[in-house]
Each structure stands twice: as C-alpha cells, then as structure tokens.
Scaffold this motif. Structure first.
Motif, PDB file in Angstrom:
ATOM      1  N   UNK A 187       0.976  -1.357   0.136  1.00 55.22           N
ATOM      2  CA  UNK A 187      -0.032  -0.010  -0.228  1.00 55.22           C
ATOM      3  C   UNK A 187       0.973   1.208   0.033  1.00 55.22           C
ATOM      4  N   UNK A 188       2.273   1.186   0.423  1.00 52.91           N
ATOM      5  CA  UNK A 188       3.169   2.279   0.228  1.00 52.91           C
ATOM      6  C   UNK A 188       3.873   2.033  -0.610  1.00 52.91           C
ATOM      7  N   UNK A 189       4.754   1.105  -0.594  1.00 52.40           N
ATOM      8  CA  UNK A 189       5.942   0.897  -1.385  1.00 52.40           C
ATOM      9  C   UNK A 189       5.667  -0.395  -2.372  1.00 52.40           C
ATOM     10  N   UNK A 190       4.967  -0.545  -3.197  1.00 53.98           N
ATOM     11  CA  UNK A 190       4.751  -1.796  -3.867  1.00 53.98           C
ATOM     12  C   UNK A 190       6.011  -2.102  -4.735  1.00 53.98           C
ATOM     13  N   UNK A 191       6.272  -3.344  -5.317  1.00 51.08           N
ATOM     14  CA  UNK A 191       7.240  -3.670  -5.962  1.00 51.08           C
ATOM     15  C   UNK A 191       7.090  -3.644  -7.323  1.00 51.08           C
ATOM     16  N   UNK A 192       5.680  -3.693  -7.578  1.00 47.99           N
ATOM     17  CA  UNK A 192       5.505  -3.909  -9.043  1.00 47.99           C
ATOM     18  C   UNK A 192       4.700  -2.518  -9.755  1.00 47.99           C
ATOM     19  N   UNK A 193       4.691  -1.563  -9.079  1.00 46.66           N
ATOM     20  CA  UNK A 193       4.342  -0.277  -9.664  1.00 46.66           C
ATOM     21  C   UNK A 193       4.820   0.884  -9.158  1.00 46.66           C
ATOM     22  N   UNK A 194       4.678   2.026  -9.321  1.00 47.49           N
ATOM     23  CA  UNK A 194       5.228   3.268  -8.609  1.00 47.49           C
ATOM     24  C   UNK A 194       4.733   3.404  -7.163  1.00 47.49           C
TER      25      UNK A 194
END
Length: 669
Positions: free
Chosen positions: A325-332
């Motif tokens: 919800x804060x720092x996803x791996x797969x999108x900005x």
C-alpha cells in the motif's frame, strides 16, 4: 494517533517510561553545569513545581543572547548536498518514496547536550536512506517544544539529512491542556504569531532545519482551527525565508477538533497545503493512501510529501504492515514512509546484550533486511527494509575526504591505535561519513562477516572488521563517491591483520555500474604491506582520470581463518596542513569537579572537531572528550595525586585528522 502509541509520553513521566535509556542520561542534582538539550512550553507553565531534574521554561521568554547553553547545543556542521548513485539492487528506487524517522534519543528532560559516558546509545548510522529526522519527544510534565541537540544535527547534516525539532501538544488523556495550544497560536497587536517567529529564531540559532508540528490536544473549535492554520502558514513562510521546513502531523482538523484522518482529505488539506509535507496517521488504508497521493498531485504537490506512518516502536522488523500500500514492488510507490520510533533496534535488546556490536547488528537488520547485504535482498523477508525500496544517497563529493569509521560511540577512545581513554562514551557529532551500503560483499566463494567492531580502532571508537574463512577473493564496497581526480591524487588505507594472511588491494571505479544491482567497474591496485600491527599504505591513483565513483577493498586470503580490520581511509591530492589552533581556551564555569570550557574557534574551514585532553602530573595525556562545538562540559573531575591545579589542552582536528598545535589552560582546585 491512538493513545496506546504514547507509551513514552505519559504526562510528567517520560524519563521513567524509558527503561532502556542509560542511567547516565538522568539529570544529576550535583552537576548544575551539565548542559542538556533544550525544551520549552509555548508560554504559560504548568501549575505546581517541576519534578527533579526538570526545568520549566517559556519559549516566549527565550532569547538567544540569554541562552546559557546555546554554545553547547548549536550545530556547526552545515547541511551537506548529496547525490544518488546507481541503486545497489533492482528493487530500490530513486525519486519516489522517501523515509522519515521520528526518534526519541532520550528523555525530554536530562538529555545531555554533548553525549555522555556510556556506549549504550541509539547511534543511528543508516542516514543514506533518510530524508528527514524528527527529534521526537515532549510531555506535559516537562516541556512540549524540543530542540534537537547538536551531536544529532551534526551527524545528520554530515550525511545530508535535515533535522526537525518537535512541537507536541499532547492529548488531554496525557495531561494536554488546551491553553497551551492557544498559547502557541496567540497573536500580537499586529495580528502576527510571535511564537512562529520564535520557533524560526531557535532553529536558526541552534542550526537545525525546521519543525514538526503535532497538535493533539482535543476540545478546540473552528476559531482555534483557523488560528492554528494561520500559525502554520506564518511559520512556514518565516521558515522558508531561513531555509527551514515545516512538517504537519495529521491530528487537528480545520474545525479545530483532533480527529486523526489517516488520509489527506478536506479536513486536513489546508494544513497540508500550508506545510512542506504531512505525516499521515497510522490508521491509513490502502485505498486511502492511494486517494491521498492522487489528491496531493491534484494540488500540484508531490505524493511523496505524504509520510505514511509505520509504527515500529513495539515490534521493529516484526511489524506486520501492508507494504504494497506504500512501496509496492510492481508499480510506482504510493507515498513516502514515516517510521515511528526505529530506535527499537536498541531498546528491544536485553540489558546483557546491548553492546555497540549488538546494537549495530540489529540496526543493520532493520535498515538492510535479513540478507544483511543491500545488493542481494531476501525476497522471503516479510520486513521490507528501507534498502529494499529506497536508493541510498552519499555526500562524498569533494577532497580531501577521510573516514576512521567512527560510529559516534565506543567502549574506549583510540588515537593512532593507542587507547587514550578507557571510558565508554557517545557523541554522534563525532561520527564519520560512513559507508551507505552495509554491507555489500562481492565474492564467488564463502562470504565473510563484515561489521563495525569496537574491540580495536585506529581513531575514535570503532573500525570495520572482516572475519571468516574466504576461499575466493572478497570485495567489500565502502563508498559511493563523486570525487574529482587530479594529478597526485592518492588513497590511504590504514589497516591491520589480526589473524590469517591477506593480500590487500584498493578497489577503485571511475564509472557507474552498468545498471541497478551491478558491481562497479573496479580496477584493483596493490595496497599490501607485510608489516604487523596498524599500518598506513598510500596508493597513488596514477593513470586514472575523471571522477572516482566507488571505493572498496579486495581481500584475498592466503591463510585463514581471517580477521582483518580497516581503521581509516583517506583520499587527497596533497597533504593538507594541520588546522590553525583555537585560541582563548578558558574555564567558563566551575562547580567542584564539573567544568565548562569555552574557546575561540580556529581560523579557516578545515576544522572537523576539537579534542580536549588533560595533562597528568606524570607527563601523559588523558582524553576527556571531543566536540564540533566551541564549548565543552567535563564532569566528575578531581585532583590527581597532590596536584593543586589541573592542566588541559585543546586541539583542532582537520578533515584528514591532523591536529593543530595545542592551546592550554590551568584550573586551580
């Protein structure tokens, strides 16, 4: 913020509720000259009398010229520019989420201004991932406005991190009184907010970078909300004119009530627009953060000006969080991250396992992740360490550059490999610019352990220890740099081999790696010395041109197991002259064995810090302390033998750790 998160801030009892704080941090009645970090109420003081060791002060009454401890609390290190090298792994990103930390380094009252005689301290070193540090604390029984002490600011600034003081108006349940909120936002006859100007003046005099405003006292109304909004606007305007910043905590809403939103919305948008950024309370949701980021961008602001709160005070790296919800791996990235109380890495350790080595092992695990190597994150690790998501930064951009890998605390003090004080200590202002990627180890064989170690040092209190049984060459990345090469540029390595036999090479790269996660294109230059004990090897960078982008060491074991220790690294073009000596050393206050010293700083800009020694009757010197400030407190001194007077000497220390001639003073007992 939920009251359960206020375990440190119960009214009038902050010190008692910090069981992990070292006993030496508690104020001593006999040491009236001991300077502490400053704290105030906005204007009016509580009823009754303060508790032991607590001084009630009004910020409205503060003036820099009348501040007796200003010389001890004022930072001398300017905020340093930094750059972002090619990320150490393929998941860390530049230009997206940032990291903010809210840290309580000690109790509100009784937090020594210039360190203390214990190594048990939260010696934060992973500055490379931080964008903002908040000097957290405050309580209704001690004070509500906290100015960070100089060692913390100096260490942060050396690594390019701004530091904010804290304005905390506590919940009513913890002794908060609405009159203190009204005091803060009071207006003068011209309709201005005098305490906004006073806060800016404090930050300017003390040398830190602005304020974190956290108004959590309930019971307000729309008029108070309007006054608070006007106050924040004026505070930010005045702060911006002095190069300072303001962060708003998601607590009070525009109608004057305290209602934590956990999102950017119509109830707190005006405060966000009036500040530089906003800490979003912990009750956020994934959808709420996503909507908040979009709302920030509609306002023409960066979504990364929102810090999504992550409470790690209780569980550290065991904290369950929805990282995607804060720092996803797969999108900005969605927003930035606000870490609440990462000093858990120290506080959770049992009393018999809180050595500096124990602390740094835990702190590396927190900031780097389970792999303990930011170049190879562990995908199975449930804790999304900052190194996994955020690209590290560096301030190593100009010559001369030197480091003795001093972390800002230690079990002893060393000078050229010799112990000159057996006393444990902490003083973050003495911390070097430290390797940002701890620890990137490149080898095709067995990986040795790499750590800061406190059993021996060349200077200060620590060194880098490489220990293990490597069966292939091992390269340890040390610094990402932007150091210009010129004729005569050399690198000096100071090291010792304690066990085994090791061939040592300097690793130097004059270009960036080909991509994120790739190794720098190192060239390896011999740096071996067959001698024993500490030795310094000078490696000319002959034939290289352009800019040094990375520095490391390559070790090839020829007999093991290996224990190899790095005590110092310096990059220079020519030997810089020792700094000029300070002048006018004097004792500015004395109470028994407690002395305050002051001096006129050395001329020039090449002074890193000052060291104070005592000259003993037998002709030896004992290290008393060091500081970046132009004043120092030494407590608990007493006559040596039958001496009637004590002699002290002060030296300025330069960037390459050369020392000036001494200046001396005598104090009669």
């Amino acid at each position: 913020m939920n009251p359960t998160r206020r375990t440190v801030l119960l009214a009038g009892a902050a010190a008692a509720l910090l069981p992990s704080a070292p006993a030496t941090a508690a104020p001593k009645a006999a040491a009236a000259l001991q300077p502490y970090a400053s704290y105030w109420y906005p204007d009016s003081l509580p009823s009754g009398s303060p508790g032991p060791g607590i001084t009630w002060r009004s910020l409205m009454d503060w003036r820099a010229a009348d501040d007796p401890d200003l010389a001890f609390n004022a930072s001398t290190v300017p905020l340093t520019d930094r750059f972002t090298p090619t990320p150490a792994n393929t998941t860390a990103r530049a230009g997206q989420a940032r990291i903010q930390s809210l840290v309580s380094f000690g109790p509100t009252a009784g937090n020594p201004a210039q360190g203390s005689a214990t190594a048990d301290y939260y010696a934060l070193t992973h500055w490379a991932y931080l964008d903002e540090l908040v000097f957290w604390g405050g309580s209704s029984g001690e004070g509500l406005i906290l100015a960070p002490n100089a060692p913390i600011v100096d260490a942060a600034h050396r690594h390019g991190v701004p530091v904010l003081g804290n304005v905390f108006l506590p919940p009513v349940a913890y002794g908060g009184q609405l009159r203190w909120t009204r005091d803060l936002v009071q207006k003068d006859a011209a309709g201005r907010f005098p305490l906004a100007a006073r806060l800016v003046a404090v930050a300017e005099a003390y040398g830190f970078d602005g304020w974190f405003v956290n108004a959590e006292t309930g019971g307000g109304d729309a008029a108070l909300g309007a006054d608070m909004l006007g106050f924040v606007r004026e505070l930010r305007s005045l702060a911006a004119a002095r190069g300072q910043r303001v962060t708003w905590y998601d607590s009070m809403t525009v109608d004057g009530t305290v209602s934590w939103q956990g999102a950017l919305n119509d109830r707190n948008r005006a405060f966000f627009e009036s500040a530089d950024d906003m800490f979003v309370d912990f009750r956020w949701s994934a959808s709420g953060l996503s909507a908040s980021g979009e709302a920030a961008e509609r306002l023409g602001r960066s979504r990364y000006a929102l810090w999504a709160g992550v409470d790690v005070e209780a569980n550290g790296w065991n904290t369950a969080e929805n990282w995607d919800a804060i720092v996803p791996r797969d999108r900005p990235h969605i927003t930035s991250v606000g870490l609440y109380r990462p000093e858990w890495t120290r506080n959770h350790l049992p009393a018999d396992r809180r050595t500096p080595g124990d602390f740094h092992a835990a702190d590396d695990r927190f900031w780097t992740g389970a792999s303990l190597d930011p170049s190879r994150p562990d995908a199975a690790d449930g804790w999304r360490a900052p190194a996994v998501s955020v690209a590290d930064r560096s301030t190593v951009t100009s010559l001369p550059f030197a480091s003795v890998f001093n972390t800002g605390h230690g079990l002893r003090w060393y000078e050229e490999g010799a112990v000159t004080s057996d006393a444990p200590w902490n003083h973050l202002g003495l911390q070097d610019r430290l390797p940002s990627r701890r620890w990137v180890v490149r080898t095709d064989g067995a990986r040795p352990a790499v750590s800061f170690d406190f059993a021996d040092a060349w200077r200060g209190g620590s060194s880098v220890l490489v220990a293990g049984e490597p069966d292939a060459p091992v390269t340890v990345d040390l610094y990402a740099t932007r150091l210009p090469l010129a004729a005569g540029t050399v690198v000096e390595l100071t090291y010792r081999t304690e066990a085994g036999e090791v061939d040592v090479e300097l690793a130097v790269a004059t270009a960036e790696p080909p991509g994120a996660g790739a190794a720098p294109p190192y060239r390896h230059l011999p740096a071996a010395d067959p001698g024993s004990g500490w030795r310094t090897v000078t490696v000319p960078l002959t034939g290289l041109s352009g800019t040094v982008h990375a520095i490391g060491v390559r070790l090839t074991a020829t007999a093991g197991p290996v224990r190899w220790r790095l005590g110092g690294l310096a990059v220079r073009t020519a030997r810089t002259p020792a700094p000029a000596a300070p002048t006018a050393l004097r004792v500015t206050g004395a109470s028994g064995g407690d002395l305050r010293f002051g001096w006129t700083p050395a001329r020039g800009e090449d002074v890193r810090h000052y060291t104070l020694h005592r000259l003993l009757p037998d002709g030896t010197r004992r290290f008393l302390g060091a500081t970046c400030q132009h004043a120092y407190f030494a407590g608990g001194l007493r006559p040596e033998g039958s001496e009637r007077a004590a002699r002290f000497e002060l030296r300025a220390v330069g960037e390459l750790y050369s020392s000036s001639d001494p200046v001396t003073v005598t104090h009669t007992w």
